[in-house]
Write a protein that holds these residues in place. Structure first.
Motif, PDB file in Angstrom:
ATOM      1  N   LYS A 203      43.725  43.153  38.294  1.00 65.12           N
ATOM      2  CA  LYS A 203      44.480  44.187  37.788  1.00 65.12           C
ATOM      3  C   LYS A 203      45.218  43.641  36.510  1.00 65.12           C
ATOM      4  N   ARG A 204      45.678  42.386  36.293  1.00 62.27           N
ATOM      5  CA  ARG A 204      46.509  41.812  35.288  1.00 62.27           C
ATOM      6  C   ARG A 204      45.332  41.715  33.956  1.00 62.27           C
ATOM      7  N   CYS A 205      44.128  41.326  34.342  1.00 62.71           N
ATOM      8  CA  CYS A 205      42.996  41.518  33.303  1.00 62.71           C
ATOM      9  C   CYS A 205      42.703  42.813  32.821  1.00 62.71           C
ATOM     10  N   GLN A 213      35.280  38.593  34.064  1.00 60.16           N
ATOM     11  CA  GLN A 213      34.895  39.170  35.289  1.00 60.16           C
ATOM     12  C   GLN A 213      34.767  38.116  36.195  1.00 60.16           C
ATOM     13  N   PHE A 214      35.638  38.313  37.496  1.00 59.53           N
ATOM     14  CA  PHE A 214      35.434  37.423  38.576  1.00 59.53           C
ATOM     15  C   PHE A 214      34.747  37.550  39.628  1.00 59.53           C
ATOM     16  N   GLU A 318      49.985  33.484  37.872  1.00 59.69           N
ATOM     17  CA  GLU A 318      50.461  33.667  36.600  1.00 59.69           C
ATOM     18  C   GLU A 318      50.226  32.421  35.576  1.00 59.69           C
ATOM     19  N   ASN A 319      50.594  31.380  36.017  1.00 57.86           N
ATOM     20  CA  ASN A 319      50.357  30.021  35.443  1.00 57.86           C
ATOM     21  C   ASN A 319      48.617  29.787  35.277  1.00 57.86           C
ATOM     22  N   ALA A 320      47.911  30.032  36.125  1.00 54.45           N
ATOM     23  CA  ALA A 320      46.623  29.903  36.078  1.00 54.45           C
ATOM     24  C   ALA A 320      45.850  30.932  35.056  1.00 54.45           C
ATOM     25  N   LEU A 321      46.397  32.111  34.979  1.00 57.52           N
ATOM     26  CA  LEU A 321      45.788  33.201  34.162  1.00 57.52           C
ATOM     27  C   LEU A 321      46.412  32.710  32.556  1.00 57.52           C
TER      28      LEU A 321
END
Length: 337
Positions: A203-205, A213-214, A318-321
């Motif tokens: 969603k954030r992406c 792409q995960f 959030e930190n990882a993104l």
């Protein structure tokens, strides 16, 4: 333990196997022949593989690669015999390929016995090698060298990208089949964490227009499955940058109590490119070799860990993104002409 012996007399090479086709899975047979072709046709692959086998040389030249060779009467059949010349010496690699089958009784011991026989038969050096997925347990310590199949996939290369991907997909399919055979003692809490993680990240992406792409969610995850992203269909790809991929280690080890976001550059870098990468890396980022591949690197940023015991943590995500965005921005800047 690797064994060495000076030649006393010459001998005939091992004979190729012609029957007994049901003793291995189709995927293992396919990989036997794939590796035989690579050893026979790609000197650079042969040299890379020999280096991973801890051989030191100026020149490594394969003379013959025999898939499924017949060993001595006591040792049965092997998976692959590579006969090579290394700086004037005769060298043999005895390779056992495994995907998910259990080790046969005394298999490693039979390989060791065959290595001794070859040495007495005139070979200068013989190395027994297990090629298997990183998750394979088996008799790893009983071979001279254990090479992860994931690493072998990265060793496959070609100037033709279509051929390279075709060959790599053979290994990817085998790894995916192993991953999908079912998980012993699946971890329900870890599956929930992976599920929540993907929903939030995707969603954030979308909201931010990020082209990440995960990998798809698996049906089950085993306890300790801390990786999001890896090889093949499991990698986190970045739109517009086919030579890189991301991965997120939700946790690393109990002492560090941190996770890590890695950007992997899946192509060799020249020395000047390595220096520019070092200069462009984000603050507090670590640069290291990617696995055992020569001239391939990963850039990593530490992030807080996320574990199934506490569940999905939005602040950590959030930190990882943000770490992913910093790493991709670094690569984008580094790759500018």
């Amino acid at each position: 333990m690797e064994v060495r012996h000076r030649p006393k007399h010459s001998a005939n090479c091992l004979m190729a196997k012609s029957d007994d086709t049901n003793r291995k899975s189709p995927q293992e047979v396919e990989i036997d022949h794939l590796l035989a072709e690579e050893f026979s046709c790609d000197p650079e692959f042969s040299a890379r593989f020999a280096e991973v086998c801890k051989l030191t040389f100026q020149e490594f030249r394969v003379q013959k690669a025999v898939p499924e060779p017949q060993l001595s009467a006591e040792s049965g059949y092997g998976d692959l015999l590579v006969e090579a010349e290394m700086d004037g010496c005769r060298v043999a690699l005895l390779i056992e390929d495994k995907i998910d089958a259990n080790a046969a009784p005394r298999q490693a011991a039979r390989y060791a016995a065959e290595a001794q026989r070859l040495l007495l038969d005139g070979w200068d050096r013989v190395v027994t090698v297990l090629v298997a997925p990183a998750s394979y347990k088996g008799e790893r310590e009983s071979y001279d060298v254990a090479v992860n199949l994931e690493k072998v996939r990265e060793m496959l290369d070609s100037p033709d990208p279509v051929r390279r991907e075709y060959r790599r997909k053979i290994i990817e399919r085998a790894l995916e089949k192993k991953a999908n055979k079912g998980v012993k003692n699946p971890d329900i809490a870890l599956h929930r964490l992976h599920s929540d993680y993907r929903k939030w990240m995707e969603k954030r992406c979308r909201d931010e227009g990020l082209g990440y792409q995960f990998p798809p969610l698996r049906e089950e995850y085993s306890r300790g499955s801390s990786w999001i992203g890896g090889h093949g269909k499991d990698k986190i790809s970045v739109e517009g940058f086919p030579d890189i991929f991301l991965r997120h280690r939700l946790w690393t080890d109990s002492k560090a109590r941190t996770g890590s976001v890695d950007l992997i550059i899946a192509s060799d870098l020249a020395s000047d490119e390595q220096e520019r990468l070092e200069a462009k890396r984000p603050a507090r980022a670590e640069i290291s070799s990617y696995g055992e591949m020569r001239n391939r690197y990963q850039v990593s940023l530490r992030v807080p860990e996320m574990k199934q015991s506490s569940g999905f943590n939005e602040a950590v995500a959030e930190n990882a993104l943000e770490a992913m965005k910093r790493l991709v921005a670094c690569y984008r800047e580094w790759s500018k002409p």
